[in-house]
Design an enzyme around this catalytic site. Structure first.
Site, PDB file in Angstrom:
ATOM      1  N   CYS A   1      80.302  14.679 -24.570  1.00 19.98           N
ATOM      2  CA  CYS A   1      81.626  14.676 -25.072  1.00 19.98           C
ATOM      3  C   CYS A   1      82.296  14.189 -23.382  1.00 19.98           C
ATOM      4  O   CYS A   1      82.114  14.125 -22.899  1.00 19.98           O
ATOM      5  CB  CYS A   1      81.551  16.936 -24.255  1.00 19.98           C
ATOM      6  SG  CYS A   1      83.494  16.519 -23.998  1.00 19.98           S
TER       7      CYS A   1
ATOM      8  N   CYS B   1      84.615  15.683 -21.380  1.00 18.62           N
ATOM      9  CA  CYS B   1      83.901  16.328 -20.859  1.00 18.62           C
ATOM     10  C   CYS B   1      83.926  15.295 -19.379  1.00 18.62           C
ATOM     11  O   CYS B   1      84.210  15.416 -18.253  1.00 18.62           O
ATOM     12  CB  CYS B   1      83.215  16.761 -20.723  1.00 18.62           C
ATOM     13  SG  CYS B   1      83.050  17.767 -22.167  1.00 18.62           S
TER      14      CYS B   1
END
Length: 328
Positions: free
Chosen positions: A99, A102
């Protein structure tokens, strides 16, 4: 309608009244599946374990138990999240290696946790490695951030946000839960009690809302900026309006969605019974659907309710942002 029992406003340096805590608990969302926070079997046991555990420390190595930043999995969730949340608020950072957003948000949260000095804990959860946790926490997208306080989910957001917004999120969270107190730190000396509050509190104990309101007003007549009475009188006035509105206010408001007065009475009832989010949502809907005097009346009443709940409450911050979006 049976008389409602208002929560006695906490004096500076004193713990919040249990009745207020009970009302706050009604607002926390329950989680299903592997992590059912609302159904934790022994909340008292969790609180006891938290009291016996060493406080979190920004000086501890990141990832180690008791650190301000800790990696969490299914085996450690109870100890590092639920138990720890009885000491300080715990912010869950749900992420995955693949991700990209993230990787932008996580370092920001880690920096803020270190700056927090143990006033809150960042618990990092790899959703790929802990699918049951992700399911139980109802993660629908990452990065996902969820705040836990005393075993309850109290705030959340999804997606990467700028550092300024992340800082505001944790600042409001800490202010609304512990006020920034760090477990194990030297306690601030308590302010002396104000004997003038005794009459108001006696009236509250007796269920005499009018008497309590009059007692607080007498204090404010002599000291307009009294820190307890200035907040308490707003809360008592709200409870009086909620009691007068009664549960029928909800049906009346639903039957007349364009009646702003009916919507404000329903919002008062919801807030008086502890449903802060429901009260805010009802008035935000009126603001979005109306214009002119109706919109202004709903806006002013919503702002008044913000003052009753308290500007440091994270739900007020979220509702203020929604109000700004609705207006502009």
């Amino acid at each position: 309608m049976a008389p409602m029992q208002p929560s006695r406003p906490a004096r500076p340096g004193q713990p919040t009244d249990p009745r207020a805590a009970a009302q706050q608990a009604q607002l926390a969302a329950s989680l299903a599946g592997a992590v059912d926070l609302a159904a934790v079997k022994a909340r008292s046991d969790a609180a006891a374990r938290a009291a016996a555990a060493p406080p979190p420390s920004a000086a501890a190595p990141a990832g180690a138990p008791g650190a301000a930043v800790v990696d969490v999995d299914e085996a450690t969730f109870q100890t590092e999240v639920i138990d720890r949340s009885f000491q300080v608020p715990v912010v869950l950072d749900l992420w995955a290696e693949w991700c990209g957003p993230c990787k932008q948000l996580s370092p920001v949260l880690e920096k803020l946790a270190a700056e927090g000095g143990g006033s809150w804990v960042l618990a990092k959860v790899d959703v790929d490695g802990n699918p049951n946790l992700a399911q139980g926490l109802r993660v629908q997208g990452i990065p996902a951030v969820k705040a836990v306080w005393q075993g309850q989910l109290v705030a959340e957001f999804t997606g990467a946000i700028p550092e300024e917004q992340a800082r505001q999120f944790v600042t409001e969270l800490v202010a609304a839960t512990t006020g920034g107190a760090v477990p194990g730190a030297a306690a601030e000396p308590e302010e002396p009690e104000d004997p003038r509050l005794d009459a108001a509190e006696a009236a509250l104990d007796a269920g005499d809302l009018a008497g309590a309101e009059a007692a607080y007003q007498q204090i404010l007549d002599a000291e307009p900026d009294h820190p307890v009475a200035s907040v308490a009188i707003k809360q008592v006035a709200l409870f009086r309006r909620a009691e007068e509105a009664g549960p029928n206010a909800l049906d009346a408001a639903d039957a007349a969605p364009d009646d702003v007065a009916a919507q404000t009475r329903a919002a008062d009832f919801l807030l008086g019974t502890g449903d802060v989010d429901g009260a805010f949502a009802r008035l935000l809907d009126v603001v979005r659907r109306t214009a002119g005097e109706d919109r202004d009346a709903a806006r002013l009443h919503l702002v008044e309710l913000f003052g009753v709940v308290g500007n440091d409450d994270p739900r007020v911050g979220a509702a203020r942002r929604q109000l700004s979006a609705a207006l502009f």
